[in-house]
Design a protein around this motif. Structure first.
Motif, PDB file in Angstrom:
ATOM      1  N   VAL A 200       1.002  -1.025   0.081  1.00 52.26           N
ATOM      2  CA  VAL A 200      -0.095  -0.014  -0.044  1.00 52.26           C
ATOM      3  C   VAL A 200       0.990   1.392   0.262  1.00 52.26           C
ATOM      4  O   VAL A 200       2.252   1.121   0.074  1.00 52.26           O
ATOM      5  CB  VAL A 200      -1.078  -0.114   1.257  1.00 52.26           C
ATOM      6  N   VAL A 201       0.165   2.380  -0.247  1.00 50.01           N
ATOM      7  CA  VAL A 201       1.018   3.653   0.095  1.00 50.01           C
ATOM      8  C   VAL A 201       0.406   4.405   1.059  1.00 50.01           C
ATOM      9  O   VAL A 201      -0.782   4.822   1.311  1.00 50.01           O
ATOM     10  CB  VAL A 201       0.901   4.634  -1.214  1.00 50.01           C
ATOM     11  N   SER A 202       1.217   4.457   2.262  1.00 53.07           N
ATOM     12  CA  SER A 202       0.927   5.260   3.277  1.00 53.07           C
ATOM     13  C   SER A 202       1.705   6.588   3.510  1.00 53.07           C
ATOM     14  O   SER A 202       2.347   6.884   2.666  1.00 53.07           O
ATOM     15  CB  SER A 202       1.107   4.381   4.529  1.00 53.07           C
ATOM     16  N   ALA A 203       1.533   7.193   4.875  1.00 53.56           N
ATOM     17  CA  ALA A 203       2.125   8.318   4.781  1.00 53.56           C
ATOM     18  C   ALA A 203       3.920   8.050   5.081  1.00 53.56           C
ATOM     19  O   ALA A 203       4.709   8.966   4.778  1.00 53.56           O
ATOM     20  CB  ALA A 203       1.682   8.959   6.098  1.00 53.56           C
ATOM     21  N   ASP A 204       4.044   6.760   5.213  1.00 51.36           N
ATOM     22  CA  ASP A 204       5.565   6.398   5.350  1.00 51.36           C
ATOM     23  C   ASP A 204       5.834   5.983   3.979  1.00 51.36           C
ATOM     24  O   ASP A 204       7.014   5.440   3.462  1.00 51.36           O
ATOM     25  CB  ASP A 204       5.473   4.877   6.171  1.00 51.36           C
ATOM     26  N   GLY A 205       4.845   6.218   2.993  1.00 53.11           N
ATOM     27  CA  GLY A 205       5.163   5.956   1.343  1.00 53.11           C
ATOM     28  C   GLY A 205       5.065   4.561   1.152  1.00 53.11           C
ATOM     29  O   GLY A 205       4.214   3.929   1.823  1.00 53.11           O
ATOM     30  N   PRO A 206       5.551   3.894   0.133  1.00 56.19           N
ATOM     31  CA  PRO A 206       5.373   2.351  -0.251  1.00 56.19           C
ATOM     32  C   PRO A 206       5.483   1.536   1.222  1.00 56.19           C
ATOM     33  O   PRO A 206       6.512   1.695   1.727  1.00 56.19           O
ATOM     34  CB  PRO A 206       6.364   2.004  -1.214  1.00 56.19           C
TER      35      PRO A 206
ATOM     36  N   ALA B 149       7.494   0.309   6.459  1.00 52.42           N
ATOM     37  CA  ALA B 149       7.755   1.012   5.219  1.00 52.42           C
ATOM     38  C   ALA B 149       8.854   0.206   4.453  1.00 52.42           C
ATOM     39  O   ALA B 149       9.735  -0.618   4.872  1.00 52.42           O
ATOM     40  CB  ALA B 149       8.626   2.217   5.795  1.00 52.42           C
ATOM     41  N   LEU B 150       8.500   0.183   3.051  1.00 57.46           N
ATOM     42  CA  LEU B 150       9.378  -0.580   2.050  1.00 57.46           C
ATOM     43  C   LEU B 150      10.686   0.353   2.061  1.00 57.46           C
ATOM     44  O   LEU B 150      10.609   1.499   1.770  1.00 57.46           O
ATOM     45  CB  LEU B 150       8.651  -0.886   0.940  1.00 57.46           C
TER      46      LEU B 150
ATOM     47  N   ARG C 126       0.098  11.225  -3.707  1.00 54.03           N
ATOM     48  CA  ARG C 126       0.806  10.649  -2.596  1.00 54.03           C
ATOM     49  C   ARG C 126       2.306  10.680  -2.947  1.00 54.03           C
ATOM     50  O   ARG C 126       2.956  10.046  -2.009  1.00 54.03           O
ATOM     51  CB  ARG C 126       0.424   9.095  -2.765  1.00 54.03           C
ATOM     52  N   ALA C 127       2.673  11.737  -3.839  1.00 53.86           N
ATOM     53  CA  ALA C 127       4.063  11.395  -4.200  1.00 53.86           C
ATOM     54  C   ALA C 127       5.115  11.940  -3.129  1.00 53.86           C
ATOM     55  O   ALA C 127       6.182  11.533  -2.968  1.00 53.86           O
ATOM     56  CB  ALA C 127       4.026  12.332  -5.565  1.00 53.86           C
ATOM     57  N   GLY C 128       4.387  13.006  -2.409  1.00 49.96           N
ATOM     58  CA  GLY C 128       5.339  13.593  -1.292  1.00 49.96           C
ATOM     59  C   GLY C 128       5.316  12.479   0.036  1.00 49.96           C
ATOM     60  O   GLY C 128       6.225  12.859   0.797  1.00 49.96           O
ATOM     61  N   ASP C 129       4.650  11.467   0.028  1.00 56.12           N
ATOM     62  CA  ASP C 129       4.727  10.323   0.989  1.00 56.12           C
ATOM     63  C   ASP C 129       6.164   9.598   0.862  1.00 56.12           C
ATOM     64  O   ASP C 129       5.875   8.358   0.268  1.00 56.12           O
ATOM     65  CB  ASP C 129       3.436   9.466   0.938  1.00 56.12           C
ATOM     66  N   ASP C 130       7.193  10.140   0.896  1.00 62.46           N
ATOM     67  CA  ASP C 130       8.436   9.394   0.584  1.00 62.46           C
ATOM     68  C   ASP C 130       9.520   9.628   1.534  1.00 62.46           C
ATOM     69  O   ASP C 130      10.717   9.470   1.029  1.00 62.46           O
ATOM     70  CB  ASP C 130       8.807  10.062  -0.843  1.00 62.46           C
TER      71      ASP C 130
END
Lengths: 143, 85
Positions: free
Chosen positions: A6-12, A23-24, A120-124
């Motif tokens: 999934v894509v979360s606030a932590d990113g992928p 977080a991946l 969601r791009a900024g969740d990285d």
């Protein structure tokens, strides 16, 4: 156990329903006996865990054998962390993910849901520029 | 906890990792993490009760950074660290 990307606030992010998530890009699989975990997860002996960095136990892999561990590692690009060996760098861990089927699936998701993905791009925080990299990969495939 | 709060805490957590791996002291962390001070202050200003505790549980690197700032603030308050007037 069912694992989902999934894509979360932590990113992928690797999610395993009620069993936790991680977080991946900064995660791996390690056979050990963590100490800093809720008592309900305490194990009498070392077990396989999905960890963040090296020591942050996140998902207990109940009943996993080496074959199952290898499959999970391959599918999500989770590096196997062997005690006594040096810790792989963040770049190495990211490369594991960027060569995994989970990464290919994320690239397909970016193409299929462009507005949502862009939002969601900024969740990285743990996988910088995953969105731009996914776009580049998708363009390369469509060229 | 909002997504923005989690994102900020995760960035601080990730940025803390090199310092934690090297076993750096509080002053080195404070100096090296100065770019994140504004974001941390934003969290302090906006987090509802319990949110900072939850962020600290979820992001151990963020917790370590919070403890560094807490220690420095305590030292300034006690006079152990002198701040120019």
């Amino acid at each position: 156990m069912v694992f989902e990307g999934v894509v979360s606030a932590d990113g992928p992010y690797l999610s395993c329903s009620l069993d936790g998530g991680v977080a991946l890009g900064v995660s791996g699989i390690r056979h050990f006996q963590p100490t800093d975990i809720p008592s309900r997860l305490n194990q009498p002996e070392p077990r396989w865990w999905v960890v963040k960095y090296r020591d942050e136990a996140r998902i207990l892999l109940r009943g996993f054998n080496q074959r199952a561990v290898d499959r999970l590692s391959d599918e999500f690009g989770l590096v196997l962390l062997i005690d006594g060996e040096s810790l792989p760098s963040d770049h190495v861990r990211q490369d594991y993910f960027f060569t995994s089927p989970a990464w290919d699936a994320l690239c397909r998701w970016v193409v299929k849901h462009p507005r949502l993905a862009k939002a969601r791009a900024g969740d990285d925080p743990y996988l910088p520029s995953w969105y731009g990299r996914a776009l580049a990969a998708a363009r390369a495939l469509s060229a | 906890m909002t997504g923005k709060q989690a994102r900020i805490a995760a960035r601080i957590d990730a940025a803390m990792q090199p310092f934690l791996r090297q076993g750096e002291d509080d002053i080195t962390i404070l100096t090296g993490m100065s770019d994140h001070m504004t974001d941390f202050e934003h969290l302090i200003d906006t987090a509802k009760p319990g949110v900072m505790d939850e962020l600290c549980r979820r992001y151990p690197g963020f917790y370590r950074y919070a403890k560094v700032l807490e220690g420095i603030a305590g030292a300034i308050q006690s006079g152990a660290i002198k701040v120019p007037q």
